[in-house]
Design a protein around this motif. Structure first.
Motif, mmCIF file in Angstrom:
data_model
loop_
_atom_site.group_PDB
_atom_site.id
_atom_site.type_symbol
_atom_site.label_atom_id
_atom_site.label_comp_id
_atom_site.label_asym_id
_atom_site.label_seq_id
_atom_site.Cartn_x
_atom_site.Cartn_y
_atom_site.Cartn_z
ATOM 1 N N ILE A 29 106.523 100.353 -17.509
ATOM 2 C CA ILE A 29 105.200 100.412 -16.896
ATOM 3 C C ILE A 29 104.474 99.109 -17.210
ATOM 4 N N TYR A 30 103.874 98.509 -16.177
ATOM 5 C CA TYR A 30 103.270 97.192 -16.328
ATOM 6 C C TYR A 30 101.868 97.158 -15.725
ATOM 7 N N ARG A 31 101.014 96.389 -16.368
ATOM 8 C CA ARG A 31 99.716 96.031 -15.802
ATOM 9 C C ARG A 31 99.888 94.659 -15.148
ATOM 10 N N VAL A 32 99.617 94.613 -13.854
ATOM 11 C CA VAL A 32 99.714 93.366 -13.099
ATOM 12 C C VAL A 32 98.304 92.904 -12.766
ATOM 13 N N THR A 33 98.000 91.663 -13.096
ATOM 14 C CA THR A 33 96.679 91.098 -12.828
ATOM 15 C C THR A 33 96.845 89.860 -11.957
ATOM 16 N N VAL A 34 96.071 89.788 -10.895
ATOM 17 C CA VAL A 34 96.163 88.657 -9.976
ATOM 18 C C VAL A 34 94.810 87.943 -9.915
ATOM 19 N N LEU A 35 94.877 86.642 -9.643
ATOM 20 C CA LEU A 35 93.690 85.833 -9.418
ATOM 21 C C LEU A 35 93.689 85.405 -7.960
ATOM 22 N N ALA A 36 92.669 85.832 -7.205
ATOM 23 C CA ALA A 36 92.581 85.530 -5.773
ATOM 24 C C ALA A 36 91.339 84.706 -5.489
ATOM 25 N N GLY A 37 91.423 83.826 -4.492
ATOM 26 C CA GLY A 37 90.278 83.017 -4.091
ATOM 27 C C GLY A 37 90.696 81.600 -3.752
ATOM 28 N N ASP A 38 89.736 80.836 -3.226
ATOM 29 C CA ASP A 38 90.006 79.463 -2.798
ATOM 30 C C ASP A 38 88.704 78.668 -2.855
ATOM 31 N N ILE A 72 98.371 99.067 -11.948
ATOM 32 C CA ILE A 72 99.478 99.517 -12.789
ATOM 33 C C ILE A 72 100.673 99.874 -11.906
ATOM 34 N N LEU A 73 101.859 99.438 -12.326
ATOM 35 C CA LEU A 73 103.092 99.756 -11.615
ATOM 36 C C LEU A 73 104.120 100.299 -12.584
ATOM 37 N N ARG A 74 104.928 101.211 -12.095
ATOM 38 C CA ARG A 74 106.128 101.605 -12.821
ATOM 39 C C ARG A 74 107.308 100.947 -12.138
ATOM 40 N N VAL A 75 108.040 100.131 -12.880
ATOM 41 C CA VAL A 75 109.166 99.366 -12.340
ATOM 42 C C VAL A 75 110.472 100.080 -12.667
ATOM 43 N N SER A 76 111.311 100.245 -11.652
ATOM 44 C CA SER A 76 112.668 100.751 -11.849
ATOM 45 C C SER A 76 113.621 99.832 -11.108
ATOM 46 N N GLY A 77 114.849 99.765 -11.557
ATOM 47 C CA GLY A 77 115.814 98.884 -10.926
ATOM 48 C C GLY A 77 115.747 97.450 -11.412
ATOM 49 N N GLY A 78 114.918 97.185 -12.424
ATOM 50 C CA GLY A 78 114.904 95.863 -13.047
ATOM 51 C C GLY A 78 114.179 94.775 -12.290
ATOM 52 N N GLN A 79 113.424 95.139 -11.259
ATOM 53 C CA GLN A 79 112.742 94.092 -10.493
ATOM 54 C C GLN A 79 111.384 94.562 -9.998
ATOM 55 N N LEU A 80 110.370 93.760 -10.240
ATOM 56 C CA LEU A 80 109.021 93.991 -9.723
ATOM 57 C C LEU A 80 108.869 93.197 -8.430
ATOM 58 N N LYS A 81 108.407 93.869 -7.388
ATOM 59 C CA LYS A 81 108.304 93.244 -6.071
ATOM 60 C C LYS A 81 106.891 93.379 -5.527
#
Length: 328
Positions: A29-38, A72-81
């Motif tokens: 289980i991962y917390r993904v944080t993104v930075l958006a803007g220009d 928050i995402l739960r990753v299975s299969g070894g790859q986050l997409k």
């Protein structure tokens, strides 16, 4: 986590129209944080994961401004997409960190719940939009599959796979009924016997893992009588699920009743905006047009996900309620 200053992160932005971001990470289980803007332009970024699950509302950021958002995402299969789209997408940074506190909400159901692929746009299940009702703290792991009944879902081993991943305090939401009335041997169940038995197996699997089961009645179809009232298409399956919830003290979200009110408010014609109805040429992926009274466009799936959030509040599922976004 990279040790970069905010100024450094804003120096070069990615313009990833229809781009994919792939990261090989251990299952978890991962917390993904993104930075958006220009700095120079208004931006609008849509982020999805997996087959097409929405994880955030579109990130609309004015020129010269930036915003950090997490999910928050739960990753299975070894790859986050992750996939990026939108009118003017901009992603400057992606941060991925393990999250050992987040809950996982598993979904077991059929095509009205499942994550529909982007190749079928705007076709969507309500589970595909459910992450949008939650703040970071809950990962929605949608295991629903098109065409399944309570019987075939278990028979194909999908409940066993969920049971292997369930942890104490996780949730299992269960919605079946659309396909249980089918006549084929692989899927057919009888409402007051085998249907209740298979649902009961799912309830037991959750409880044995220390997780919380929740039953959800299947929503109605776009079937109206001449007076504009919904014609019931599930019959005794609804009664049987409600009985099982009462007998086993299982929380119930009555999506059938909620969807009935929603559809009757929109009316026979207005409901076409919610279901997979389209004119020839209206959607690129459906050039001949579609007339589908069971499955949903993104708007319909989003409204149903909000009804599920309403049901979470009404059922007093406190571990989930504290993570609901305001207004959902």
């Amino acid at each position: 986590m990279l040790s970069l200053t905010p100024v450094m992160l804003r120096g070069d932005c990615c313009i990833p129209q229809k781009a994919l971001f792939l990261a090989d990470v251990p299952d978890g289980i991962y917390r993904v944080t993104v930075l958006a803007g220009d700095k120079l332009a208004d931006t609008c970024t849509v982020i999805r994961t997996g087959a097409g699950k929405f994880v955030l509302e579109p990130l609309v950021v004015p020129e010269g401004q930036y915003v950090w958002e997490s999910f928050i995402l739960r990753v299975s299969g070894g790859q986050l997409k992750l996939s990026f789209s939108g009118a003017a997408p901009r992603i400057n940074a992606v941060e991925i960190q393990p999250d050992h506190e987040a809950l996982v909400l598993y979904l077991a159901g059929d095509s009205t719940v499942t994550d529909q692929g982007e190749d079928g746009y705007p076709y969507a299940g309500w589970g595909q939009l459910l992450p949008l009702v939650f703040k970071p703290g809950v990962a929605v792991d949608n295991r629903a599959l098109s065409g399944r009944s309570s019987k075939s879902f278990i028979g194909e081993g999908h409940l066993q796979a969920i049971a292997a991943d369930l942890r104490p305090r996780d949730y299992l939401f269960i919605q079946f009924g659309h396909n249980d009335s089918k006549n084929d041997e692989a899927r057919h169940t009888e409402p007051f016997t085998t249907y209740k038995e298979y649902l009961g197996q799912m309830v037991s699997a959750a409880r044995e893992a220390g997780a919380y089961p929740v039953l959800i009645t299947p929503m109605q179809r776009r079937w109206f009588d001449r007076e504009g009232a919904i014609i019931d298409s599930h019959g005794d399956y609804l009664t049987a699920m409600r009985e099982l919830a009462a007998e086993g003290t299982v929380p119930l979200i009555d999506l059938e009743a909620k969807s009935r009110r929603l559809f009757e408010t929109y009316g026979p014609e207005g409901c076409k905006e919610l279901f997979m109805w389209s004119y020839p040429g209206e959607f690129l992926k459906h050039p001949a047009g579609v007339q589908d009274n069971t499955h949903f466009q993104i708007l319909g799936a989003r409204l149903l996900s909000q009804l599920v959030a309403e049901g979470i509040r009404e059922a007093g599922l406190s571990d989930l309620v504290i993570h609901l976004r305001q207004g959902d």
